[in-house]
Design a protein around this motif. Structure first.
Motif, PDB file in Angstrom:
ATOM      1  N   TYR A 184      68.904-132.521  14.316  1.00 22.63           N
ATOM      2  CA  TYR A 184      70.185-132.028  14.825  1.00 22.63           C
ATOM      3  C   TYR A 184      70.046-130.566  15.230  1.00 22.63           C
ATOM      4  CZ  TYR A 184      75.036-130.499  15.019  1.00 22.63           C
ATOM      5  OH  TYR A 184      76.227-129.958  15.421  1.00 22.63           O
ATOM      6  N   VAL A 185      70.431-130.281  16.459  1.00 30.59           N
ATOM      7  CA  VAL A 185      70.434-128.908  16.962  1.00 30.59           C
ATOM      8  C   VAL A 185      71.872-128.415  16.907  1.00 30.59           C
ATOM      9  CG1 VAL A 185      69.910-127.407  18.912  1.00 30.59           C
ATOM     10  CG2 VAL A 185      68.476-129.419  18.463  1.00 30.59           C
ATOM     11  N   PRO A 186      72.174-127.398  16.098  1.00 30.93           N
ATOM     12  CA  PRO A 186      73.566-126.961  15.964  1.00 30.93           C
ATOM     13  C   PRO A 186      74.081-126.307  17.241  1.00 30.93           C
ATOM     14  CG  PRO A 186      72.095-125.463  14.784  1.00 30.93           C
ATOM     15  CD  PRO A 186      71.252-126.615  15.252  1.00 30.93           C
ATOM     16  N   ALA A 187      75.405-126.268  17.332  1.00 32.92           N
ATOM     17  CA  ALA A 187      76.049-125.656  18.492  1.00 32.92           C
ATOM     18  C   ALA A 187      75.882-124.143  18.441  1.00 32.92           C
ATOM     19  CB  ALA A 187      77.527-126.033  18.539  1.00 32.92           C
ATOM     20  N   GLU A 188      75.956-123.534  19.624  1.00 34.89           N
ATOM     21  CA  GLU A 188      75.845-122.086  19.743  1.00 34.89           C
ATOM     22  C   GLU A 188      77.210-121.509  20.123  1.00 34.89           C
ATOM     23  OE1 GLU A 188      72.830-121.087  22.494  1.00 34.89           O
ATOM     24  OE2 GLU A 188      71.183-121.976  21.312  1.00 34.89           O
ATOM     25  N   TYR A 189      77.506-120.364  19.510  1.00 35.98           N
ATOM     26  CA  TYR A 189      78.795-119.720  19.723  1.00 35.98           C
ATOM     27  C   TYR A 189      78.574-118.255  20.119  1.00 35.98           C
ATOM     28  CZ  TYR A 189      80.687-123.773  17.290  1.00 35.98           C
ATOM     29  OH  TYR A 189      80.998-125.050  16.914  1.00 35.98           O
ATOM     30  N   ASP A 190      79.595-117.710  20.774  1.00 35.97           N
ATOM     31  CA  ASP A 190      79.562-116.310  21.176  1.00 35.97           C
ATOM     32  C   ASP A 190      80.959-115.736  20.993  1.00 35.97           C
ATOM     33  OD1 ASP A 190      78.711-113.918  22.032  1.00 35.97           O
ATOM     34  OD2 ASP A 190      78.422-114.449  24.146  1.00 35.97           O
ATOM     35  N   VAL A 191      81.018-114.426  20.806  1.00 38.40           N
ATOM     36  CA  VAL A 191      82.298-113.741  20.597  1.00 38.40           C
ATOM     37  C   VAL A 191      82.706-113.078  21.900  1.00 38.40           C
ATOM     38  CG1 VAL A 191      83.511-111.974  19.288  1.00 38.40           C
ATOM     39  CG2 VAL A 191      81.787-113.386  18.161  1.00 38.40           C
ATOM     40  N   CYS A 192      83.890-113.443  22.388  1.00 39.50           N
ATOM     41  CA  CYS A 192      84.452-112.849  23.596  1.00 39.50           C
ATOM     42  C   CYS A 192      85.690-112.035  23.203  1.00 39.50           C
ATOM     43  CB  CYS A 192      84.827-113.919  24.618  1.00 39.50           C
ATOM     44  SG  CYS A 192      83.415-114.879  25.222  1.00 39.50           S
ATOM     45  N   TRP A 193      85.849-110.932  23.885  1.00 36.66           N
ATOM     46  CA  TRP A 193      87.007-110.062  23.629  1.00 36.66           C
ATOM     47  C   TRP A 193      88.011-110.250  24.753  1.00 36.66           C
ATOM     48  CZ3 TRP A 193      87.453-107.224  19.200  1.00 36.66           C
ATOM     49  CH2 TRP A 193      86.314-107.128  18.412  1.00 36.66           C
ATOM     50  N   GLU A 194      89.263-110.424  24.367  1.00 40.95           N
ATOM     51  CA  GLU A 194      90.327-110.613  25.343  1.00 40.95           C
ATOM     52  C   GLU A 194      91.514-109.744  24.953  1.00 40.95           C
ATOM     53  OE1 GLU A 194      92.226-114.623  23.259  1.00 40.95           O
ATOM     54  OE2 GLU A 194      91.258-114.720  25.219  1.00 40.95           O
ATOM     55  N   LYS A 195      92.375-109.500  25.929  1.00 42.81           N
ATOM     56  CA  LYS A 195      93.543-108.668  25.676  1.00 42.81           C
ATOM     57  C   LYS A 195      94.635-109.486  24.995  1.00 42.81           C
ATOM     58  CE  LYS A 195      93.142-105.106  29.246  1.00 42.81           C
ATOM     59  NZ  LYS A 195      93.819-104.483  30.411  1.00 42.81           N
ATOM     60  N   GLU A 196      95.273-108.835  24.058  1.00 45.77           N
ATOM     61  CA  GLU A 196      96.384-109.463  23.340  1.00 45.77           C
ATOM     62  C   GLU A 196      97.561-108.490  23.346  1.00 45.77           C
ATOM     63  OE1 GLU A 196      97.312-111.478  18.978  1.00 45.77           O
ATOM     64  OE2 GLU A 196      95.839-109.869  19.172  1.00 45.77           O
ATOM     65  N   VAL A 197      98.749-109.013  23.588  1.00 41.20           N
ATOM     66  CA  VAL A 197      99.943-108.168  23.606  1.00 41.20           C
ATOM     67  C   VAL A 197     100.244-107.724  22.181  1.00 41.20           C
ATOM     68  CG1 VAL A 197     102.387-108.051  24.182  1.00 41.20           C
ATOM     69  CG2 VAL A 197     100.822-109.316  25.656  1.00 41.20           C
ATOM     70  N   PHE A 198     100.123-106.430  21.937  1.00 40.50           N
ATOM     71  CA  PHE A 198     100.401-105.879  20.605  1.00 40.50           C
ATOM     72  C   PHE A 198     101.882-105.528  20.472  1.00 40.50           C
ATOM     73  CE2 PHE A 198     100.342-102.122  17.700  1.00 40.50           C
ATOM     74  CZ  PHE A 198     100.077-102.836  16.541  1.00 40.50           C
ATOM     75  N   ILE A 199     102.409-104.835  21.480  1.00 42.74           N
ATOM     76  CA  ILE A 199     103.844-104.517  21.520  1.00 42.74           C
ATOM     77  C   ILE A 199     104.352-104.963  22.882  1.00 42.74           C
ATOM     78  CG2 ILE A 199     105.584-102.702  21.399  1.00 42.74           C
ATOM     79  CD1 ILE A 199     103.675-101.047  19.752  1.00 42.74           C
ATOM     80  N   PRO A 200     105.273-105.935  22.952  1.00 41.22           N
ATOM     81  CA  PRO A 200     105.748-106.405  24.253  1.00 41.22           C
ATOM     82  C   PRO A 200     106.535-105.318  24.989  1.00 41.22           C
ATOM     83  CG  PRO A 200     107.036-107.382  22.488  1.00 41.22           C
ATOM     84  CD  PRO A 200     105.926-106.632  21.840  1.00 41.22           C
ATOM     85  N   GLY A 201     106.582-105.465  26.302  1.00 43.45           N
ATOM     86  CA  GLY A 201     107.358-104.510  27.094  1.00 43.45           C
ATOM     87  C   GLY A 201     108.840-104.614  26.797  1.00 43.45           C
ATOM     88  N   HIS A 202     109.504-103.477  26.859  1.00 43.69           N
ATOM     89  CA  HIS A 202     110.926-103.456  26.501  1.00 43.69           C
ATOM     90  C   HIS A 202     111.580-102.212  27.115  1.00 43.69           C
ATOM     91  CE1 HIS A 202     108.801-101.033  23.502  1.00 43.69           C
ATOM     92  NE2 HIS A 202     109.923-100.342  23.388  1.00 43.69           N
ATOM     93  N   TYR A 203     112.872-102.247  27.128  1.00 46.08           N
ATOM     94  CA  TYR A 203     113.655-101.090  27.555  1.00 46.08           C
ATOM     95  C   TYR A 203     114.085-100.317  26.317  1.00 46.08           C
ATOM     96  CZ  TYR A 203     114.023-102.774  32.363  1.00 46.08           C
ATOM     97  OH  TYR A 203     113.754-103.175  33.643  1.00 46.08           O
ATOM     98  N   GLU A 204     114.044 -98.990  26.421  1.00 45.98           N
ATOM     99  CA  GLU A 204     114.512 -98.156  25.319  1.00 45.98           C
ATOM    100  C   GLU A 204     115.149 -96.887  25.895  1.00 45.98           C
ATOM    101  OE1 GLU A 204     110.501 -95.603  24.209  1.00 45.98           O
ATOM    102  OE2 GLU A 204     111.099 -97.293  22.931  1.00 45.98           O
ATOM    103  N   TRP A 205     115.991 -96.304  25.100  1.00 44.05           N
ATOM    104  CA  TRP A 205     116.678 -95.076  25.509  1.00 44.05           C
ATOM    105  C   TRP A 205     115.764 -93.893  25.241  1.00 44.05           C
ATOM    106  CZ3 TRP A 205     121.086 -95.490  28.188  1.00 44.05           C
ATOM    107  CH2 TRP A 205     121.806 -96.677  28.078  1.00 44.05           C
ATOM    108  N   GLN A 206     115.519 -93.097  26.294  1.00 45.60           N
ATOM    109  CA  GLN A 206     114.668 -91.918  26.178  1.00 45.60           C
ATOM    110  C   GLN A 206     115.378 -90.725  26.799  1.00 45.60           C
ATOM    111  OE1 GLN A 206     110.817 -92.595  27.905  1.00 45.60           O
ATOM    112  NE2 GLN A 206     110.258 -94.176  26.390  1.00 45.60           N
TER     113      GLN A 206
END
Length: 243
Positions: A184-206
């Motif tokens: 049995y030859v095991p599967a190969e994996y790799d780590v990919c980096w992707e963007k994730e929304v940490f703080i969603p866009g919003h309206y605020e009073w400034q």
């Protein structure tokens, strides 16, 4: 035709409407006020205004774009599979080997005749009756009688065979044997980096930085209106009482 009872009801309804309009201070009762907006001078205030605003500062609702952060994700680059692999292995072999053969021996003894002198009992002893004369008999003991004679002994010959069984040992050795097995030859994996929304866009009073200095009245102590007539002892007419 308007009756007296209907006229009273109409007058009461107009009076209640006047009270409601006067209590709102010029504000119109619309759906936005029912949704939680606060009535102020000249309109309704949004409920999302900043809780601790800076005095004499202009605030505008600004779109804040979303904030992203990198997130690792494990991606399978190649699936696992099985394959046939040629190889070899060492196997033990066993064999029983005779280390000492069978032994056979024949024994032959001829017959023989021997003559020996031996004492032979001629008559046994014991009590018996004897004639004592005069017509009388006596019962007395007579010892046995022995006699020397030649005794001839003959022995037949013996002819027989004996054997000793063979002796064996187990011989062990190893041989190289070709094999074919699944691996049995095991599967190969790799780590990919992707963007994730940490703080969603919003309206605020400034606060608006381009805003010039606003004309804001300075904080002054409250002014008490002048009352021309002097106060009498007790509760002043027209003033609210405090508990």
């Amino acid at each position: 035709m308007v009756t007296a009872r209907n006229a009273v009801r109409l007058a009461l309804a107009l009076f209640l409407v006047g009270l409601v309009v006067g209590g709102l201070g010029g504000c119109r009762l619309t759906g936005s006020c029912q949704d939680g907006m606060t009535c102020g001078s000249g309109g309704y205030l949004p409920p999302t205004l900043p809780p601790d605003p800076e005095p004499c500062t202009k605030y505008c609702k600004v779109w804040v774009p979303p904030t992203y952060r990198p997130r690792p994700r494990v991606v399978q680059t190649s699936p696992g599979y099985t394959q046939w692999v040629d190889g070899c292995k060492m196997e033990a072999r066993y064999q029983e080997v005779c280390v000492k053969p069978r032994e056979e021996r024949r024994i032959c003894q001829p017959g023989k005749v021997s003559c020996e002198d031996a004492v032979v009992q001629v008559s046994p002893g014991g009590y018996t009756w004897k004639d004592a004369g005069g017509g009388c008999y006596r019962y007395c003991y007579e010892p046995p009688v022995y006699q020397w004679c030649n005794k001839v002994v003959s022995e037949e010959g013996i002819d027989y065979c004996t054997e000793r069984p063979p002796e064996y040992e187990m011989k062990v050795w190893h041989e190289r044997v070709p094999t074919c097995r699944q691996q049995y030859v095991p599967a190969e994996y790799d780590v990919c980096w992707e963007k994730e929304v940490f703080i969603p866009g919003h309206y605020e009073w400034q606060p608006v930085k381009e805003c010039p200095s606003c004309d804001c009245p300075q904080e002054v102590p409250p002014r008490i209106p002048f009352r021309p007539q002097p106060c009498r002892a007790g509760v002043v007419q027209g003033c609210p009482t405090s508990n």
